[in-house]
Write a protein that holds these residues in place. Structure first.
Motif, mmCIF file in Angstrom:
data_model
loop_
_atom_site.group_PDB
_atom_site.id
_atom_site.type_symbol
_atom_site.label_atom_id
_atom_site.label_comp_id
_atom_site.label_asym_id
_atom_site.label_seq_id
_atom_site.Cartn_x
_atom_site.Cartn_y
_atom_site.Cartn_z
ATOM 1 N N SER A 192 96.456 40.173 43.608
ATOM 2 C CA SER A 192 97.751 40.832 43.584
ATOM 3 C C SER A 192 98.848 39.909 44.080
ATOM 4 C CB SER A 192 97.731 42.093 44.460
ATOM 5 O OG SER A 192 96.728 42.988 44.061
ATOM 6 N N GLU A 193 100.066 40.165 43.602
ATOM 7 C CA GLU A 193 101.269 39.570 44.160
ATOM 8 C C GLU A 193 102.017 40.695 44.847
ATOM 9 O OE1 GLU A 193 105.355 37.189 42.851
ATOM 10 O OE2 GLU A 193 104.106 38.174 41.333
ATOM 11 N N GLY A 194 101.924 40.767 46.151
ATOM 12 C CA GLY A 194 102.443 41.925 46.858
ATOM 13 C C GLY A 194 101.675 43.156 46.439
ATOM 14 N N ALA A 195 102.409 44.201 46.004
ATOM 15 C CA ALA A 195 101.765 45.442 45.576
ATOM 16 C C ALA A 195 101.416 45.423 44.093
ATOM 17 C CB ALA A 195 102.682 46.628 45.870
ATOM 18 N N ARG A 196 101.831 44.371 43.392
ATOM 19 C CA ARG A 196 101.613 44.301 41.952
ATOM 20 C C ARG A 196 100.272 43.648 41.637
ATOM 21 N NH1 ARG A 196 105.295 40.908 37.565
ATOM 22 N NH2 ARG A 196 104.171 41.580 35.691
ATOM 23 N N VAL A 197 99.396 44.364 40.946
ATOM 24 C CA VAL A 197 98.090 43.830 40.577
ATOM 25 C C VAL A 197 98.256 42.876 39.391
ATOM 26 C CG1 VAL A 197 95.773 44.381 39.755
ATOM 27 C CG2 VAL A 197 96.916 45.902 41.386
ATOM 28 N N ILE A 198 97.704 41.678 39.533
ATOM 29 C CA ILE A 198 97.776 40.673 38.473
ATOM 30 C C ILE A 198 96.516 40.683 37.624
ATOM 31 C CG2 ILE A 198 97.968 38.198 37.979
ATOM 32 C CD1 ILE A 198 99.399 37.949 40.689
ATOM 33 N N GLY A 199 95.378 40.754 38.288
ATOM 34 C CA GLY A 199 94.120 40.713 37.547
ATOM 35 C C GLY A 199 92.926 40.872 38.456
ATOM 36 N N LYS A 200 91.812 40.446 37.958
ATOM 37 C CA LYS A 200 90.533 40.645 38.639
ATOM 38 C C LYS A 200 89.667 39.428 38.378
ATOM 39 C CE LYS A 200 86.823 44.160 38.481
ATOM 40 N NZ LYS A 200 86.418 45.363 37.723
ATOM 41 N N GLY A 201 88.971 38.956 39.393
ATOM 42 C CA GLY A 201 88.158 37.761 39.208
ATOM 43 C C GLY A 201 86.958 37.730 40.117
ATOM 44 N N ILE A 202 86.112 36.740 39.887
ATOM 45 C CA ILE A 202 84.929 36.521 40.718
ATOM 46 C C ILE A 202 85.276 35.500 41.795
ATOM 47 C CG2 ILE A 202 82.533 35.746 40.757
ATOM 48 C CD1 ILE A 202 82.875 38.297 39.188
ATOM 49 N N SER A 203 85.098 35.872 43.042
ATOM 50 C CA SER A 203 85.439 34.977 44.147
ATOM 51 C C SER A 203 84.367 33.909 44.345
ATOM 52 C CB SER A 203 85.602 35.774 45.446
ATOM 53 O OG SER A 203 85.860 34.904 46.531
ATOM 54 N N SER A 204 84.812 32.665 44.579
ATOM 55 C CA SER A 204 83.890 31.565 44.893
ATOM 56 C C SER A 204 83.596 31.499 46.379
ATOM 57 C CB SER A 204 84.495 30.228 44.435
ATOM 58 O OG SER A 204 84.761 30.230 43.057
ATOM 59 N N TYR A 205 84.303 32.298 47.164
ATOM 60 C CA TYR A 205 84.192 32.286 48.625
ATOM 61 C C TYR A 205 83.841 33.684 49.134
ATOM 62 C CZ TYR A 205 87.036 27.931 48.625
ATOM 63 O OH TYR A 205 87.524 26.668 48.431
ATOM 64 N N THR A 206 83.327 33.747 50.348
ATOM 65 C CA THR A 206 83.257 35.025 51.041
ATOM 66 C C THR A 206 84.647 35.340 51.584
ATOM 67 O OG1 THR A 206 82.788 34.132 53.240
ATOM 68 C CG2 THR A 206 80.901 34.473 51.767
ATOM 69 N N ALA A 207 84.858 36.588 51.967
ATOM 70 C CA ALA A 207 86.157 36.975 52.529
ATOM 71 C C ALA A 207 86.452 36.185 53.799
ATOM 72 C CB ALA A 207 86.169 38.476 52.805
ATOM 73 N N ASP A 208 85.452 36.019 54.667
ATOM 74 C CA ASP A 208 85.663 35.289 55.917
ATOM 75 C C ASP A 208 86.000 33.826 55.660
ATOM 76 O OD1 ASP A 208 85.216 37.546 57.403
ATOM 77 O OD2 ASP A 208 83.089 37.127 57.747
ATOM 78 N N GLU A 209 85.353 33.214 54.671
ATOM 79 C CA GLU A 209 85.660 31.824 54.328
ATOM 80 C C GLU A 209 87.090 31.684 53.820
ATOM 81 O OE1 GLU A 209 81.202 30.208 53.007
ATOM 82 O OE2 GLU A 209 82.575 31.100 51.522
ATOM 83 N N LEU A 210 87.497 32.612 52.959
ATOM 84 C CA LEU A 210 88.858 32.536 52.425
ATOM 85 C C LEU A 210 89.897 32.679 53.522
ATOM 86 C CD1 LEU A 210 89.205 34.395 48.986
ATOM 87 C CD2 LEU A 210 89.578 31.997 49.519
ATOM 88 N N ARG A 211 89.626 33.533 54.489
ATOM 89 C CA ARG A 211 90.594 33.711 55.578
ATOM 90 C C ARG A 211 90.785 32.414 56.371
ATOM 91 N NH1 ARG A 211 87.717 38.850 55.909
ATOM 92 N NH2 ARG A 211 89.094 40.497 55.131
ATOM 93 N N GLN A 212 89.770 31.585 56.378
ATOM 94 C CA GLN A 212 89.878 30.313 57.105
ATOM 95 C C GLN A 212 90.741 29.286 56.372
ATOM 96 O OE1 GLN A 212 86.100 28.707 58.749
ATOM 97 N NE2 GLN A 212 85.151 30.592 57.993
ATOM 98 N N VAL A 213 90.889 29.448 55.055
ATOM 99 C CA VAL A 213 91.571 28.406 54.275
ATOM 100 C C VAL A 213 92.806 28.930 53.541
ATOM 101 C CG1 VAL A 213 89.445 27.077 53.987
ATOM 102 C CG2 VAL A 213 90.050 28.830 52.282
ATOM 103 N N VAL A 214 93.289 30.110 53.921
ATOM 104 C CA VAL A 214 94.482 30.664 53.284
ATOM 105 C C VAL A 214 95.643 29.682 53.381
ATOM 106 C CG1 VAL A 214 96.307 32.395 53.564
ATOM 107 C CG2 VAL A 214 93.922 33.112 53.519
#
Length: 363
Positions: free
Chosen positions: A314-336
């Motif tokens: 999403s961009e803010g509240a607007r949904v852009i699309g849907k995808g398969i994440s290459s990371y876990t949620a915790d990993e992504l939070r580390q590299v935002v």
């Protein structure tokens, strides 16, 4: 040889008393046999197990208690399939009962297994009669109604046509049961244009669908290049006219731009486990350039998900699309917000892409 999926709602298959509409089922089976004789593969998606089970038990209407729905399905499913089996056998057509749950399609391996089974059944010249396995399903894993299931099956087997049979003549400008001035819509080529119509969620006392669910199913099938027709399944001759390519009901044209089978599965069948929020630059690149999503374009992560899970982007509240994440949620939070070189310092074995473009589909 062509392929067609024919879906019948509860009010088309079962009387208000819960008794099967044997005359309607017989008409459909005669039409199916005729298409089989011409070399076509036909799949039937039949609702009505719960409604029939309630009738067998002497209960009227449709309960909202999940245990009652499951029990009614257990009572009605086998008996209803026997009617289909007998009516198809009368035309020397063999049938197979196939019960699916959302779990059968949400996991890619199960999805491919379901496809392989249906392909083999069709290769044998057998007509699958499919329903959701309501006996074990819950609100959280349900297809919601069999319109969505029928569209999923049509995509799954690469059908050329999806026919959604209901108890009215097609899509109207408003609900014809409530508005005498409602006019039937014969052709839909632009789904965005339907926003001006009064397409409600009203259902029959026996079913869980409605015209809006049929429009959503048609949009899904259209994205796969499948022609969809909504027509009256009770009126004699209507299905024959649809299968002959004559003007009948409402026809939804296939989309010019078509998604791959994988992206259709991702968009419609795989549930999301979290949300990735991106900045304006990343959103523009995803929408207009078809690029992959990198951590540098991410501003926030919500939810709990593993690598390989589907996420909403999403961009803010607007949904852009849907995808398969290459990371876990915790990993992504580390590299935002980090550039690729910085990401590799934090997570040495991480992928450059948070979501690869091959595993992303626009909403």
């Amino acid at each position: 040889m062509g392929r067609v999926v024919i879906k019948l709602g509860s009010s088309t298959v079962v009387e208000r008393t819960g008794e099967p509409r044997v005359d309607v089922i017989g008409q459909v089976c005669a039409a199916v046999a005729a298409r089989r004789a011409l070399g076509d593969d036909v799949v039937i998606v039949s609702s009505g197990a719960i409604a029939h089970g309630m009738g067998v038990m002497g209960r009227t209407g449709r309960t909202s208690v999940i245990e009652d729905l499951q029990a009614a399905s257990a009572v009605g499913q086998g008996k209803l399939f026997r009617v289909w089996d007998e009516q198809l056998a009368a035309h020397e057509v063999k049938s197979a009962q196939v019960l699916l749950t959302f779990f059968d399609l949400m996991a890619r391996t199960h999805y491919l297994n379901a496809r392989a089974t249906l392909e083999r059944v069709l290769t044998w010249g057998v007509v699958p009669v499919i329903n959701e396995n309501d006996t074990t399903t819950t609100d959280e894993i349900s297809f919601g109604d069999n319109d969505f299931l029928a569209a999923q099956v049509a995509v799954l087997i690469g059908a050329e046509r999806l026919v959604l049979l209901t108890d009215i003549d097609g899509l109207y400008t408003a609900d014809p049961r409530l508005n005498a001035g409602a006019e039937i819509v014969r052709e839909v080529t632009d789904f965005d244009g339907l926003s001006a119509l009064d397409i409600g969620h009203s259902t029959s006392p026996l079913g869980s669908g409605g015209m809006r669910s049929k429009v959503v199913a048609a949009e899904m099938a259209s994205a796969a290049g499948i022609v969809t027709v909504v027509a009256n399944g009770v009126r004699p001759g209507a299905l024959d006219a649809v299968l002959a390519g004559e003007q009948e009901g409402t026809r939804f044209a296939p989309a010019e731009a078509r998604h791959s089978s994988f992206k259709l599965w991702l968009k419609y069948a795989k549930p999301t486990r979290g949300t990735i929020v991106v900045d304006a630059g990343a959103a523009r690149a995803l929408r207009d350039l078809g690029t992959s999503l990198l951590p540098v374009g991410i501003t926030d992560v919500s939810g709990s998900f593993d690598a390989g899970d589907a996420v909403q982007v999403s961009e803010g509240a607007r949904v852009i699309g849907k995808g398969i994440s290459s990371y876990t949620a915790d990993e992504l939070r580390q590299v935002v917000g980090l550039k690729s070189a910085q990401v590799r310092e934090v997570l040495p074995r991480a992928s450059d892409e948070a979501v690869h473009r091959d595993y992303f589909v626009l909403s």
